[in-house]
Design a protein around this motif. Structure first.
Motif, PDB file in Angstrom:
ATOM      1  N   MET A  50       3.577  -1.106  10.358  1.00  0.00           N
ATOM      2  CA  MET A  50       3.117  -1.783   9.169  1.00  0.00           C
ATOM      3  C   MET A  50       3.357  -0.892   7.951  1.00  0.00           C
ATOM      4  SD  MET A  50      -0.742  -2.764   8.074  1.00  0.00           S
ATOM      5  CE  MET A  50      -0.921  -4.392   8.678  1.00  0.00           C
ATOM      6  N   ARG A  51       3.952  -1.451   6.941  1.00  0.00           N
ATOM      7  CA  ARG A  51       4.202  -0.712   5.694  1.00  0.00           C
ATOM      8  C   ARG A  51       2.887  -0.367   5.011  1.00  0.00           C
ATOM      9  NH1 ARG A  51       9.132  -2.874   2.109  1.00  0.00           N
ATOM     10  NH2 ARG A  51      10.783  -2.142   3.479  1.00  0.00           N
ATOM     11  N   THR A  52       2.855   0.808   4.413  1.00  0.00           N
ATOM     12  CA  THR A  52       1.687   1.252   3.666  1.00  0.00           C
ATOM     13  C   THR A  52       2.128   1.605   2.256  1.00  0.00           C
ATOM     14  OG1 THR A  52       0.740   2.190   5.681  1.00  0.00           O
ATOM     15  CG2 THR A  52      -0.211   2.897   3.596  1.00  0.00           C
ATOM     16  N   ASN A  53       1.425   1.057   1.272  1.00  0.00           N
ATOM     17  CA  ASN A  53       1.705   1.360  -0.130  1.00  0.00           C
ATOM     18  C   ASN A  53       0.657   2.323  -0.656  1.00  0.00           C
ATOM     19  OD1 ASN A  53       3.941  -0.501  -0.460  1.00  0.00           O
ATOM     20  ND2 ASN A  53       2.416  -2.095  -0.259  1.00  0.00           N
ATOM     21  N   PHE A  54       1.110   3.307  -1.396  1.00  0.00           N
ATOM     22  CA  PHE A  54       0.200   4.227  -2.082  1.00  0.00           C
ATOM     23  C   PHE A  54       0.892   4.671  -3.358  1.00  0.00           C
ATOM     24  CE2 PHE A  54       2.696   6.542   0.958  1.00  0.00           C
ATOM     25  CZ  PHE A  54       3.037   7.736   0.358  1.00  0.00           C
ATOM     26  N   PHE A  84       4.727   4.473  -4.085  1.00  0.00           N
ATOM     27  CA  PHE A  84       5.455   4.710  -2.844  1.00  0.00           C
ATOM     28  C   PHE A  84       5.129   3.678  -1.768  1.00  0.00           C
ATOM     29  CE2 PHE A  84       4.794   8.786  -4.924  1.00  0.00           C
ATOM     30  CZ  PHE A  84       6.100   9.210  -5.061  1.00  0.00           C
ATOM     31  N   THR A  85       6.097   3.480  -0.879  1.00  0.00           N
ATOM     32  CA  THR A  85       5.913   2.658   0.311  1.00  0.00           C
ATOM     33  C   THR A  85       6.392   3.473   1.499  1.00  0.00           C
ATOM     34  OG1 THR A  85       6.312   0.627  -0.929  1.00  0.00           O
ATOM     35  CG2 THR A  85       6.542   0.502   1.462  1.00  0.00           C
ATOM     36  N   LEU A  86       5.537   3.571   2.504  1.00  0.00           N
ATOM     37  CA  LEU A  86       5.890   4.263   3.735  1.00  0.00           C
ATOM     38  C   LEU A  86       6.128   3.201   4.793  1.00  0.00           C
ATOM     39  CD1 LEU A  86       6.087   7.166   4.921  1.00  0.00           C
ATOM     40  CD2 LEU A  86       3.771   6.824   5.768  1.00  0.00           C
ATOM     41  N   ASP A  87       7.338   3.175   5.328  1.00  0.00           N
ATOM     42  CA  ASP A  87       7.715   2.156   6.308  1.00  0.00           C
ATOM     43  C   ASP A  87       8.014   2.825   7.652  1.00  0.00           C
ATOM     44  OD1 ASP A  87       8.764   0.102   7.820  1.00  0.00           O
ATOM     45  OD2 ASP A  87      10.051  -0.659   6.229  1.00  0.00           O
ATOM     46  N   ASP A 100      -1.986   7.386   7.625  1.00  0.00           N
ATOM     47  CA  ASP A 100      -2.713   6.569   8.591  1.00  0.00           C
ATOM     48  C   ASP A 100      -4.175   6.986   8.725  1.00  0.00           C
ATOM     49  OD1 ASP A 100      -0.415   5.128   9.082  1.00  0.00           O
ATOM     50  OD2 ASP A 100       0.012   6.094  11.011  1.00  0.00           O
ATOM     51  N   ALA A 101      -4.449   8.279   8.551  1.00  0.00           N
ATOM     52  CA  ALA A 101      -5.806   8.799   8.724  1.00  0.00           C
ATOM     53  C   ALA A 101      -6.662   8.701   7.462  1.00  0.00           C
ATOM     54  CB  ALA A 101      -5.747  10.254   9.173  1.00  0.00           C
TER      55      ALA A 101
END
Length: 78
Positions: free
Chosen positions: A1-5, A8-11, A39-40
């Motif tokens: 699952m992609r994470t946006n912060f 930035f996007t971490l894929d 993730d943490a």
């Protein structure tokens, strides 16, 4: 699952860090560290846990982790 912060996007599926659609290079181990930290969040990940997850069953000096964190910080322009 992609994470946006931030911008930035971490894929994890493609193992890419993106900023506005532009891929930012990270070494495989640096990507693993960043993914583990993202993730943490918002939990702090102890250094021993990082070592165990990134280098399972292997002894590495703390400097290796510092180099990866430096690479991540540079990629994020931090």
């Amino acid at each position: 699952m992609r994470t946006n912060f931030g911008p930035f996007t971490l894929d994890p599926a493609t193992r890419q860090l993106l900023e506005g659609g532009r891929a930012i290079h990270l070494s495989p181990k640096a990507f693993d560290v960043l993914q583990l930290l993202v993730d943490a969040r918002p939990t702090v990940v102890p250094k021993a846990d990082l070592h165990d997850r990134i280098w399972p069953g292997t002894f590495v000096v703390d400097a290796n982790l510092a180099v990866l964190i430096g690479e991540i910080r540079k990629a994020l322009a931090d």
